[in-house]
Enzyme design. Structure first.
Site, mmCIF file in Angstrom:
data_model
loop_
_atom_site.group_PDB
_atom_site.id
_atom_site.type_symbol
_atom_site.label_atom_id
_atom_site.label_comp_id
_atom_site.label_asym_id
_atom_site.label_seq_id
_atom_site.Cartn_x
_atom_site.Cartn_y
_atom_site.Cartn_z
ATOM 1 N N ASP A 167 0.861 -1.231 -0.268
ATOM 2 C CA ASP A 167 0.437 0.285 0.022
ATOM 3 C C ASP A 167 0.675 0.891 -0.206
ATOM 4 O O ASP A 167 1.935 0.994 0.438
ATOM 5 C CB ASP A 167 -0.348 0.070 1.109
ATOM 6 C CG ASP A 167 -2.449 1.375 0.892
ATOM 7 O OD1 ASP A 167 -3.295 0.642 0.546
ATOM 8 O OD2 ASP A 167 -1.532 2.418 1.719
ATOM 9 N N ILE A 170 0.283 9.051 1.844
ATOM 10 C CA ILE A 170 1.307 9.956 2.260
ATOM 11 C C ILE A 170 0.936 10.838 3.980
ATOM 12 O O ILE A 170 0.068 10.083 4.866
ATOM 13 C CB ILE A 170 0.198 11.562 1.705
ATOM 14 C CG1 ILE A 170 0.648 11.037 0.290
ATOM 15 C CG2 ILE A 170 1.306 12.304 1.907
ATOM 16 C CD1 ILE A 170 0.836 12.126 -0.534
ATOM 17 N N HIS A 171 2.212 10.628 4.841
ATOM 18 C CA HIS A 171 2.264 11.192 5.598
ATOM 19 C C HIS A 171 3.069 11.693 6.469
ATOM 20 O O HIS A 171 3.426 12.361 5.462
ATOM 21 C CB HIS A 171 2.373 9.814 6.731
ATOM 22 C CG HIS A 171 1.241 8.152 7.014
ATOM 23 N ND1 HIS A 171 0.852 8.305 8.185
ATOM 24 C CD2 HIS A 171 1.298 7.604 5.585
ATOM 25 C CE1 HIS A 171 0.080 6.701 7.565
ATOM 26 N NE2 HIS A 171 0.263 6.447 5.683
ATOM 27 N N ARG A 172 2.596 12.353 7.496
ATOM 28 C CA ARG A 172 3.803 13.378 8.184
ATOM 29 C C ARG A 172 4.817 13.121 8.919
ATOM 30 O O ARG A 172 5.414 12.284 9.540
ATOM 31 C CB ARG A 172 2.605 14.297 9.342
ATOM 32 C CG ARG A 172 2.852 15.234 9.956
ATOM 33 C CD ARG A 172 2.021 16.549 10.708
ATOM 34 N NE ARG A 172 1.892 15.704 12.093
ATOM 35 C CZ ARG A 172 0.761 15.787 13.145
ATOM 36 N NH1 ARG A 172 -0.283 16.450 13.164
ATOM 37 N NH2 ARG A 172 1.051 15.449 14.856
ATOM 38 N N GLU A 235 -2.892 1.173 -5.030
ATOM 39 C CA GLU A 235 -2.612 1.995 -4.934
ATOM 40 C C GLU A 235 -2.443 2.812 -6.893
ATOM 41 O O GLU A 235 -3.022 3.627 -7.093
ATOM 42 C CB GLU A 235 -3.142 3.506 -4.267
ATOM 43 C CG GLU A 235 -4.780 3.595 -3.545
ATOM 44 C CD GLU A 235 -4.053 3.150 -2.741
ATOM 45 O OE1 GLU A 235 -5.586 2.841 -1.310
ATOM 46 O OE2 GLU A 235 -3.421 2.030 -2.666
ATOM 47 N N GLU A 291 -1.548 21.974 9.409
ATOM 48 C CA GLU A 291 -2.475 20.603 9.102
ATOM 49 C C GLU A 291 -3.275 21.272 7.907
ATOM 50 O O GLU A 291 -4.016 22.292 8.240
ATOM 51 C CB GLU A 291 -3.437 19.816 9.892
ATOM 52 C CG GLU A 291 -2.252 18.813 10.559
ATOM 53 C CD GLU A 291 -1.822 18.093 9.529
ATOM 54 O OE1 GLU A 291 -2.526 17.989 8.344
ATOM 55 O OE2 GLU A 291 -1.277 16.299 9.931
#
Length: 496
Positions: A167, A170-172, A235, A291
């Site tokens: 998988d 997008i993460h911080r 994806e 954010e």
């Protein structure tokens, strides 16, 4: 717009934008990565939920980052729906349908040999005594309050320890030390969190690659979520469908995982089991970074950590970044949500939903406008069914506006006009209290309202601004003569 399949990576995307007036600018003016770069782009083209003054403007390349000779940073590549349309060869108002079509014909990624992978032209191993990711990757801070330099557009790729299914999301990601990167997981919202939990339960690290600076199709595709892309759905196959060619992966050099072969930068590492640190360990401010709702996120007290094994990159790499609350997030999160709502509602109520727009005011996640057409008296009430279907599938949605076919969902003034003339609060408002929302909404907390029992479990609302079917004849908009205005004002209406 004509289809353009010449875009295969970040560089070709930037080259395309250079050919389109007003879509990309460069500067050689020295700029600090700490707060100044994002401060500049706030005025140039951030948009979204960024504090005003801001605007929709061109993407930008900074060629002179102070203290990092040779480093270049691109920002705002997707910070305009029109620009996304250029990069995909599609009209902006049709992008949800375009992605929906891509979902129907996925193209699986392929793996190419390491020697053909541009992302590994230069290699830095963490075993080198001089290794420091903070000096290798020019990650900016959005503001002076940020917990540290953040990678905001890192394509995080990992695999299920049990099934091997992969998988990308997008993460911080905050650069915490020379070989440590913290990684924020929204509770219960990402498949990589499930993979991490499985590995941690067995006391094993989870290999993970972070590819930075890639084809925008990958960035958009990575933001699809369940139920549209269930656990086990890669994806990258959507990105392959968008380009009508498979995304190329290559094997990482220090971990058992793949990465995007033509990325500008790749970070190879492992999520350390049972190890946490404060996200703001370097600042102690309690703040993370801006954010998408337009507020600075709270620093997580105990956040998972990646131990970096290597950094690889192309020759003369281009760092790609975004402002967390900019229009860029709206494009990446909102357009896939539009496609997913179109797909889901079409299955249940065929032919009634004409379009969906995830509005920038909601950061692409909180707010949607659904354009609905009632064909017969039997369709009355189905518009509310469409909204509840969207809510059921996407817990992050908070407010939905329903409008008729003669209202442009992409024109906020038109939507507000419909709300003013086709909406009565006491009969056209549906409240759904006590439903799970997104934890980054600061109003969804017990401190804000005693009706909220748990943070992020608050009230969803439907604003039905559609005309009751039996009254449609009384709400016809003024009819003007249909003609081609280009004969009279050709400069205002260029050929599409």
């Amino acid at each position: 717009m004509s289809r353009d399949n010449t875009v295969i990576d970040l560089r070709s995307a930037l080259e395309l934008l250079k050919t389109i007036p007003g879509q990309l600018i460069e500067t050689d003016e020295p700029v600090k990565a700490h707060a100044e770069l994002a401060g500049v782009y706030r005025y140039v083209g951030a948009g979204g939920t960024v504090k005003r003054p801001t605007r929709e403007g061109p993407a930008m390349i900074f060629n002179n980052i102070e203290g990092m000779p040779g480093a270049r940073v691109a920002i705002g590549v997707l910070a305009s729906r029109k620009r996304v349309g250029y990069l995909f060869g599609e009209k902006p108002e049709r992008l949800g349908f375009f992605l929906n079509d891509a979902l129907k014909s996925p193209v699986d990624p392929v793996v190419i040999p390491n020697e053909k992978a541009a992302c590994q032209e230069v290699v830095h191993y963490a075993t080198d005594p001089d290794f420091d990711i903070r000096k290798l990757v020019p990650a900016p801070t959005n503001t002076e309050e940020d917990a540290g330099p953040y990678i905001t557009l890192g394509m995080c790729y990992a695999s299920d320890p049990a099934s091997g299914a992969s998988d990308i999301t997008i993460h911080r990601l905050c650069l915490q030390d020379k070989d440590l990167v913290s990684m924020y997981f929204v509770p219960g919202a990402r498949h990589l969190e499930i993979f991490r939990q499985k590995a941690e339960a067995e006391g094993r690290p989870l290999p993970i690659s972070i590819s930075i600076g890639v084809d925008p199709a990958i960035e958009i595709a990575s933001c699809f979520e369940a139920p549209t892309t269930p656990l086990g759905f890669n994806e990258l196959s959507i990105a392959g469908a968008i380009r009508k060619r498979p995304v190329e992966l290559t094997q990482c050099l220090t971990i058992n995982e793949k990465c995007i072969a033509n990325a500008e930068y790749v970070i190879e590492g492992e999520l350390i089991p049972n190890y946490r640190m404060p996200e703001d360990r370097s600042t102690g401010t309690g703040k993370a970074m801006p954010e998408f709702p337009g507020y600075t996120g709270d620093a997580i007290k105990e956040i998972p950590v990646i131990r970096v094994k290597a950094v690889t990159h192309r020759i003369n790499p281009i760092m790609q970044t975004c402002i967390g609350s900019s229009e860029e997030h709206v494009s990446m999160a909102g357009i896939p949500t539009e496609a997913s709502i179109l797909q889901m509602v079409e299955r249940a109520i065929p032919g009634r939903v004409l379009n969906v727009y995830c509005h920038p005011a909601g950061g692409g996640k909180y707010m949607a406008i659904i354009q609905f057409k009632k064909f017969t008296a039997n369709d009355e009430g189905r518009q509310k069914q469409a909204a509840t279907l969207a809510f059921a599938a996407f817990n992050e949605l908070k407010h939905i506006w329903l409008v008729d076919e003669d209202v442009d969902p992409f024109d906020t003034n038109d939507v507000l006009w419909a709300m003013t003339t086709r909406y009565q609060g006491d009969v056209d408002t549906i409240m759904m209290p006590g439903v799970r929302l997104h934890p980054l909404d600061p109003s969804s907390s017990p401190e804000y309202s005693p009706s909220i029992r748990d943070k992020g479990c608050a009230c969803k609302m439907i604003f039905d601004c559609t005309v009751p079917f039996h009254l449609k004849h009384r709400f016809e908009r003024t009819k003007f003569m249909e003609l081609d205005p280009r004969r009279f004002a050709p400069g205002l209406f260029p050929e599409e």
